[in-house]
Scaffold this motif. Structure first.
Motif, PDB file in Angstrom:
ATOM      1  N   ILE A   1       0.796  -1.169   0.095  1.00 17.03           N
ATOM      2  CA  ILE A   1       0.064   0.072  -0.157  1.00 17.03           C
ATOM      3  C   ILE A   1       0.900   1.161  -0.171  1.00 17.03           C
ATOM      4  CG2 ILE A   1      -1.787   1.405   1.152  1.00 17.03           C
ATOM      5  CD1 ILE A   1      -2.849  -1.744   2.137  1.00 17.03           C
ATOM      6  N   PRO A   2       1.807   1.501   1.017  1.00 15.98           N
ATOM      7  CA  PRO A   2       2.548   2.702   0.956  1.00 15.98           C
ATOM      8  C   PRO A   2       3.633   2.339  -0.221  1.00 15.98           C
ATOM      9  CG  PRO A   2       3.269   1.233   2.842  1.00 15.98           C
ATOM     10  CD  PRO A   2       2.026   0.616   2.068  1.00 15.98           C
ATOM     11  N   PHE A   3       4.040   1.348  -0.392  1.00 18.91           N
ATOM     12  CA  PHE A   3       5.150   1.477  -1.483  1.00 18.91           C
ATOM     13  C   PHE A   3       4.550   1.879  -3.002  1.00 18.91           C
ATOM     14  CE2 PHE A   3       6.591  -1.216  -5.162  1.00 18.91           C
ATOM     15  CZ  PHE A   3       8.084  -0.931  -5.412  1.00 18.91           C
ATOM     16  N   THR A   4       3.123   1.529  -3.162  1.00 23.04           N
ATOM     17  CA  THR A   4       2.387   1.985  -4.626  1.00 23.04           C
ATOM     18  C   THR A   4       1.959   3.430  -4.254  1.00 23.04           C
ATOM     19  OG1 THR A   4       1.813  -0.338  -5.036  1.00 23.04           O
ATOM     20  CG2 THR A   4       0.703   1.514  -6.114  1.00 23.04           C
ATOM     21  N   ALA A   5       1.422   3.797  -3.305  1.00 23.85           N
ATOM     22  CA  ALA A   5       0.833   5.169  -3.085  1.00 23.85           C
ATOM     23  C   ALA A   5       1.827   6.138  -2.976  1.00 23.85           C
ATOM     24  CB  ALA A   5       0.019   5.300  -1.708  1.00 23.85           C
ATOM     25  N   GLY A   6       3.046   5.576  -2.303  1.00 24.78           N
ATOM     26  CA  GLY A   6       4.285   6.659  -2.500  1.00 24.78           C
ATOM     27  C   GLY A   6       4.761   7.261  -3.845  1.00 24.78           C
ATOM     28  N   GLN A   7       4.799   6.066  -4.886  1.00 17.62           N
ATOM     29  CA  GLN A   7       4.759   6.422  -6.254  1.00 17.62           C
ATOM     30  C   GLN A   7       4.070   7.015  -6.780  1.00 17.62           C
ATOM     31  OE1 GLN A   7       5.920   2.776  -8.518  1.00 17.62           O
ATOM     32  NE2 GLN A   7       6.714   1.750  -6.706  1.00 17.62           N
ATOM     33  N   ILE A   8       2.603   6.918  -6.525  1.00 17.71           N
ATOM     34  CA  ILE A   8       1.744   8.102  -7.112  1.00 17.71           C
ATOM     35  C   ILE A   8       2.026   9.231  -6.730  1.00 17.71           C
ATOM     36  CG2 ILE A   8      -0.749   8.491  -6.963  1.00 17.71           C
ATOM     37  CD1 ILE A   8      -1.280   5.550  -6.388  1.00 17.71           C
ATOM     38  N   VAL A   9       2.309   9.647  -5.375  1.00 17.72           N
ATOM     39  CA  VAL A   9       2.655  10.987  -4.763  1.00 17.72           C
ATOM     40  C   VAL A   9       3.675  11.549  -5.353  1.00 17.72           C
ATOM     41  CG1 VAL A   9       3.194  12.362  -2.776  1.00 17.72           C
ATOM     42  CG2 VAL A   9       1.392  10.452  -2.738  1.00 17.72           C
ATOM     43  N   ILE A  10       4.877  10.726  -5.651  1.00 18.49           N
ATOM     44  CA  ILE A  10       6.301  11.248  -6.151  1.00 18.49           C
ATOM     45  C   ILE A  10       5.872  11.618  -7.582  1.00 18.49           C
ATOM     46  CG2 ILE A  10       8.562  10.610  -6.912  1.00 18.49           C
ATOM     47  CD1 ILE A  10       8.287   9.126  -4.214  1.00 18.49           C
ATOM     48  N   TRP A  11       5.248  10.602  -8.474  1.00 22.17           N
ATOM     49  CA  TRP A  11       5.085  11.037  -9.695  1.00 22.17           C
ATOM     50  C   TRP A  11       4.248  12.375  -9.970  1.00 22.17           C
ATOM     51  CZ3 TRP A  11       0.094  11.203 -12.053  1.00 22.17           C
ATOM     52  CH2 TRP A  11       0.025  11.553 -13.478  1.00 22.17           C
TER      53      TRP A  11
ATOM     54  N   LYS B   1      -0.988   5.233 -13.306  1.00 19.36           N
ATOM     55  CA  LYS B   1      -1.223   5.743 -11.932  1.00 19.36           C
ATOM     56  C   LYS B   1      -2.713   5.234 -11.858  1.00 19.36           C
ATOM     57  CE  LYS B   1       2.549   6.802 -11.658  1.00 19.36           C
ATOM     58  NZ  LYS B   1       3.242   5.872 -11.061  1.00 19.36           N
ATOM     59  N   ILE B   2      -3.778   5.262 -12.806  1.00 14.19           N
ATOM     60  CA  ILE B   2      -4.921   4.593 -12.705  1.00 14.19           C
ATOM     61  C   ILE B   2      -4.698   3.113 -12.366  1.00 14.19           C
ATOM     62  CG2 ILE B   2      -7.164   3.757 -13.934  1.00 14.19           C
ATOM     63  CD1 ILE B   2      -6.787   6.347 -15.754  1.00 14.19           C
ATOM     64  N   VAL B   3      -3.865   2.466 -12.932  1.00 14.78           N
ATOM     65  CA  VAL B   3      -3.596   0.920 -12.575  1.00 14.78           C
ATOM     66  C   VAL B   3      -3.073   0.975 -11.172  1.00 14.78           C
ATOM     67  CG1 VAL B   3      -1.881  -0.839 -12.978  1.00 14.78           C
ATOM     68  CG2 VAL B   3      -3.173   0.106 -14.798  1.00 14.78           C
ATOM     69  N   GLN B   4      -2.234   1.762 -10.660  1.00 14.47           N
ATOM     70  CA  GLN B   4      -1.775   1.846  -9.388  1.00 14.47           C
ATOM     71  C   GLN B   4      -2.895   1.940  -8.210  1.00 14.47           C
ATOM     72  OE1 GLN B   4       1.858   4.230  -9.483  1.00 14.47           O
ATOM     73  NE2 GLN B   4       2.933   2.267  -9.810  1.00 14.47           N
ATOM     74  N   VAL B   5      -3.534   3.296  -8.683  1.00 14.77           N
ATOM     75  CA  VAL B   5      -4.890   3.521  -7.804  1.00 14.77           C
ATOM     76  C   VAL B   5      -5.708   2.105  -7.189  1.00 14.77           C
ATOM     77  CG1 VAL B   5      -6.943   4.815  -7.511  1.00 14.77           C
ATOM     78  CG2 VAL B   5      -4.780   5.914  -7.974  1.00 14.77           C
ATOM     79  N   LEU B   6      -6.122   1.627  -8.640  1.00 17.08           N
ATOM     80  CA  LEU B   6      -6.806   0.474  -8.353  1.00 17.08           C
ATOM     81  C   LEU B   6      -6.154  -0.991  -7.781  1.00 17.08           C
ATOM     82  CD1 LEU B   6      -8.158   0.147 -12.193  1.00 17.08           C
ATOM     83  CD2 LEU B   6      -9.428   0.779 -10.105  1.00 17.08           C
ATOM     84  N   PHE B   7      -4.690  -0.906  -7.903  1.00 15.02           N
ATOM     85  CA  PHE B   7      -4.002  -1.610  -7.006  1.00 15.02           C
ATOM     86  C   PHE B   7      -4.024  -1.746  -5.765  1.00 15.02           C
ATOM     87  CE2 PHE B   7       0.479  -3.268  -5.835  1.00 15.02           C
ATOM     88  CZ  PHE B   7      -0.105  -4.746  -5.913  1.00 15.02           C
ATOM     89  N   VAL B   8      -3.875  -0.157  -5.193  1.00 14.10           N
ATOM     90  CA  VAL B   8      -3.991   0.088  -3.896  1.00 14.10           C
ATOM     91  C   VAL B   8      -5.144  -0.132  -3.276  1.00 14.10           C
ATOM     92  CG1 VAL B   8      -3.974   2.150  -2.109  1.00 14.10           C
ATOM     93  CG2 VAL B   8      -2.127   2.073  -3.970  1.00 14.10           C
ATOM     94  N   ALA B   9      -6.333  -0.135  -3.948  1.00 14.64           N
ATOM     95  CA  ALA B   9      -7.734  -0.428  -3.573  1.00 14.64           C
ATOM     96  C   ALA B   9      -7.792  -1.962  -3.419  1.00 14.64           C
ATOM     97  CB  ALA B   9      -8.683   0.205  -4.503  1.00 14.64           C
ATOM     98  N   VAL B  10      -7.273  -2.549  -4.219  1.00 14.56           N
ATOM     99  CA  VAL B  10      -7.284  -3.930  -4.036  1.00 14.56           C
ATOM    100  C   VAL B  10      -6.466  -4.502  -2.968  1.00 14.56           C
ATOM    101  CG1 VAL B  10      -6.491  -6.257  -5.377  1.00 14.56           C
ATOM    102  CG2 VAL B  10      -7.437  -4.551  -6.654  1.00 14.56           C
ATOM    103  N   LEU B  11      -5.366  -4.019  -2.717  1.00 17.12           N
ATOM    104  CA  LEU B  11      -4.492  -4.336  -1.771  1.00 17.12           C
ATOM    105  C   LEU B  11      -5.180  -4.170  -0.282  1.00 17.12           C
ATOM    106  CD1 LEU B  11      -1.124  -2.984  -2.729  1.00 17.12           C
ATOM    107  CD2 LEU B  11      -1.914  -5.406  -2.351  1.00 17.12           C
ATOM    108  N   ILE B  12      -5.938  -2.904  -0.255  1.00 11.52           N
ATOM    109  CA  ILE B  12      -6.691  -2.409   1.057  1.00 11.52           C
ATOM    110  C   ILE B  12      -7.685  -3.451   1.203  1.00 11.52           C
ATOM    111  CG2 ILE B  12      -8.154  -0.906   2.141  1.00 11.52           C
ATOM    112  CD1 ILE B  12      -6.430   1.331   0.650  1.00 11.52           C
ATOM    113  N   VAL B  13      -8.338  -3.830   0.371  1.00 11.49           N
ATOM    114  CA  VAL B  13      -9.448  -4.896   0.541  1.00 11.49           C
ATOM    115  C   VAL B  13      -8.905  -6.338   1.092  1.00 11.49           C
ATOM    116  CG1 VAL B  13     -11.334  -6.187  -0.584  1.00 11.49           C
ATOM    117  CG2 VAL B  13     -11.183  -3.790  -0.999  1.00 11.49           C
TER     118      VAL B  13
END
Length: 125
Positions: free
Chosen positions: A82-92, A108-120
């Protein structure tokens, strides 16, 4: 059904749900994109530092996929992803604003979806 791999590990895919496979697909998309960009940056004119950062990110995503497939501490992998991917979104965002490219937006759309999947997945585990 568990399948032995040539490295001695055992694939443990019988417990993977459709949501897991969606997460694996999303991680593979962003991971392979980061590896490809990293290699092109290292061999191109954008500088090797940026290229190596992309390669590390790509390896991180693919390593996460391997951990999930091998059933290695899945809950921890979700939590770290979650933070690994979310951090990349913020840095980007901060590195590229306001000139966002279509491939960057797509990733980034792929990564946002990925973070949502990881949270669930984390909340269900």
């Amino acid at each position: 059904m568990a399948t032995s791999t040539s490295t001695g590990g055992t694939l443990r895919t019988e417990s993977l749900s459709g949501l897991h496979w969606l997460g694996i697909a999303l991680a593979a998309i962003t991971g392979l994109l980061h590896l490809a960009l990293g290699v092109s940056f290292v061999s191109g004119s954008l500088g090797s530092g940026l290229g190596w950062a992309f390669i590390v990110a790509g390896v991180g995503f693919l390593g996460g996929i391997a951990a999930i497939l091998l059933d290695y501490r899945r809950r921890l992998v979700y939590l770290l992803g979650i933070p690994f991917t979310a951090g990349q979104i913020v840095i980007w965002y901060f590195v590229n604003a306001p000139d966002f490219s279509p491939p960057g937006i797509g990733d980034k759309i792929v990564q946002v979806l990925f973070v949502a999947v990881l949270i669930v997945l984390y909340r269900r585990s």
